[in-house]
Design a protein around this motif. Structure first.
Motif, PDB file in Angstrom:
ATOM      1  N   THR A 108      -3.484   3.312   9.808  1.00 22.75           N
ATOM      2  CA  THR A 108      -3.480   4.038   8.517  1.00 22.75           C
ATOM      3  C   THR A 108      -3.760   5.782   8.753  1.00 22.75           C
ATOM      4  OG1 THR A 108      -3.946   1.920   7.425  1.00 22.75           O
ATOM      5  CG2 THR A 108      -3.985   3.881   6.082  1.00 22.75           C
ATOM      6  N   PRO A 249      -0.569   4.475   2.848  1.00 24.20           N
ATOM      7  CA  PRO A 249      -0.496   3.478   3.199  1.00 24.20           C
ATOM      8  C   PRO A 249      -0.216   3.050   4.817  1.00 24.20           C
ATOM      9  CG  PRO A 249       1.724   4.306   2.970  1.00 24.20           C
ATOM     10  CD  PRO A 249       0.912   5.271   2.863  1.00 24.20           C
ATOM     11  N   ARG A 255      -0.394  -1.893   2.948  1.00 22.86           N
ATOM     12  CA  ARG A 255      -1.614  -1.824   2.142  1.00 22.86           C
ATOM     13  C   ARG A 255      -2.359  -0.590   2.071  1.00 22.86           C
ATOM     14  NH1 ARG A 255      -7.270  -2.572   2.262  1.00 22.86           N
ATOM     15  NH2 ARG A 255      -7.589  -2.779   4.880  1.00 22.86           N
ATOM     16  N   GLN A 256      -3.056  -0.163   1.126  1.00 24.50           N
ATOM     17  CA  GLN A 256      -3.825   1.108   1.018  1.00 24.50           C
ATOM     18  C   GLN A 256      -5.437   0.878   1.429  1.00 24.50           C
ATOM     19  OE1 GLN A 256      -2.599   2.712  -2.634  1.00 24.50           O
ATOM     20  NE2 GLN A 256      -1.891   4.450  -1.384  1.00 24.50           N
TER      21      GLN A 256
END
Ligand code: HEM
Length: 461
Positions: A108, A249, A255-256
């Motif tokens: 990320t 994300p 997903r963050q």
């Protein structure tokens, strides 16, 4: 021959001629870990030591380093000493997490530190450097300053401007003092850590550390809260690291990061990127103060290139960057890395048992007699583009190597290059005659008594 005779070898503790006993090792580890490296470590590829609680492998053989940090890296997670020293209180940040949580965070965060994003921070880096230059310019014709302390101001300011471009929203000085308090507690390797005493046994100063962490969390939460309500990030939010963190994300799952991960990573960037880069700058300025030849080359380059402050500015500051890389070789801010072997393994001829401690010390590696010519001499020409490729890949590790290599390496190099160029263009910096400059390893490798210098404006000479 003449050139060699004139070479400058900057100060370091004199290595003890033979290995230290355990008690002496403990005393020196607490005082200054650099004093522990006896002469043989600078000559041997890998050294095995038996401590009362475990075997320790001090690894400076490039093949073995590759095995530990790259090829078999999952077998060698960060050990508890490094975890405590480097990342106390940063439990959820990239520096501290392992396994699946690390995989997700690294994926990320990687785009946030990609080259294109980092070059877009050229302007805030220049702003911070020019602000320091403007402050120094008001101080009269021959002010004296602790340049090492000044570098911690400028690097904190760069982080403040790149993470929260709309400011810390309070007192930057108060934040800096809290940072200093944090580093003074976490930087010491004590007997309790070396003997593997569990984390719940209180260490000296750790109550103060908890109060400092609570202060950081409050400040960061207030800034994040002001920037966005819940997770809604304004579409026209400023182009800074906070916006990138709030928006990013995971490229694989979408997903963050949670708010707690964002907070821990901001704190991680502040602590991992603040003193390390400040010390790089302080050592570079010190080394240049001892070398008229390199000083004039850096000044000439800065005068030529700074007039065109594009995003590729740092790439054009070739000589300045070579000086910084040589400073990182002689005084690597992270002087030692450590790992624990999960399962038994082999490093060359040596069998490594499960639970063994592995130490790779850039400070020793960068001065290793088997890997470098004139290892103690200051010579930035080693890093000029035409010869840099000759440096063996695993002989120079100021930012580590492999999957857990420093995510902020290009950020730090770009920042240090720009700040050094601005200050060298604008000021003559002379070490005060009584100054006693010696490296001290706390959490980072810093000048033990600061860097007292006389500063005068170059244009005024
Ligand atoms: C000259 C300045 C710097 C030096 C010498 C340095 C050095 C290092 C080293 C040696 C490691 C690897 C530790 C290990 O393998 O055990 C590391 C990791 C890390 N650094 Fe830096 N660093 C610097 C600047 C920065 C900056 C500016 C940032 C962020 C803004 C940063 C963020 C990190 C993070 C998050 C990690 C952990 C990476 C991971 O585990 O995936 N560092 N750094």
């Amino acid at each position: 021959m003449l050139r060699r005779a004139m070479e400058y070898c900057p100060p370091v503790p004199h290595p003890p001629p033979s290995r230290l006993g355990f008690l002496e090792l403990l005393i020196r580890l607490r005082r200054n870990p650099l004093e522990c490296w006896s002469a043989d470590f600078f000559q041997q590829p890998t050294v095995k030591l038996r401590l009362p609680f475990t075997d320790v492998f001090v690894v400076h053989d490039p093949h073995a380093i590759k095995r530990v940090l790259m090829d078999n890296w999952r077998n060698y997670p960060k050990d508890t000493i490094q975890r405590r020293i480097l990342s106390s209180g940063l439990a959820d940040g990239l520096l501290s997490v392992d396994g699946e949580r690390w995989d997700v965070q690294r994926r990320t965060l990687a785009p946030i530190f990609a080259r294109r994003t980092v070059t877009s921070f050229t302007m805030p880096m220049l702003v911070a450097a020019n602000e320091l230059s403007a402050k120094w310019a008001t101080m009269g014709s021959s002010a004296t300053l602790d340049v090492a302390a000044e570098m911690t101001l400028v690097t904190l300011n760069v982080l403040a401007l790149t993470i929260f471009s709309d400011g810390i929203g309070g007192d930057l000085d108060e934040f800096r003092m809290a940072m200093n308090a944090y580093f003074s507690v976490i930087g010491r390797i004590g007997a309790l850590d070396l003997l593997g005493v569990p984390k719940f046994v209180p260490r000296p100063g750790h109550r103060r550390l908890r109060a400092t962490m609570a202060y950081f969390e409050t400040v960061i939460d207030r800034i994040v809260g002001t920037r966005c309500r819940g997770r809604a990030v304004p579409v026209d939010g400023p182009a800074d690291l906070l916006t990138l963190l709030l928006r990013s994300p995971d490229p694989s799952t979408g997903r963050q990061l949670s708010l707690s991960e964002i907070r821990s990573n901001i704190l991680t960037f502040l602590s991992a990127g603040h003193e390390t880069t400040a010390n790089t700058l302080a050592w570079s300025i010190f080394l240049l103060s001892q070398s008229p030849e390199w000083r004039s080359r850096v000044v000439a380059e800065a005068e030529r290139e700074l007039s065109n402050p594009d995003d590729d500015l740092a790439e054009r500051l070739i000589v300045t960057k070579a000086v910084i890389e040589e400073a990182l070789r002689l005084y690597p801010p992270i002087a030692a890395l450590s790992r624990t072997a999960l399962k038994a393994d082999r490093l060359g001829d040596l069998a490594v048992g499960a639970g063994s401690l592995i130490v790779i010390a850039p400070y020793v590696l960068h001065r290793h007699r088997g890997l470098w010519s004139r290892p103690d001499a200051f010579d930035p020409s080693r890093f000029l583009p035409e010869v840099r490729g000759a440096i063996p890949r695993f002989a120079y590790l100021p930012f580590g190597v492999g999957p857990r290599t420093c995510i902020g390496a290009s950020f730090a190099l770009q920042e240090a290059t720009i700040v050094l160029a601005v200050l060298m263009r604008d000021f003559e910096m002379r070490l005060l005659p009584h100054a006693d400059v010696q490296p001290l390893q706390r959490i980072t490798l810093r000048p033990a008594h600061g860097l007292p210098m006389a500063i005068s404006r170059r244009s005024a000479q």
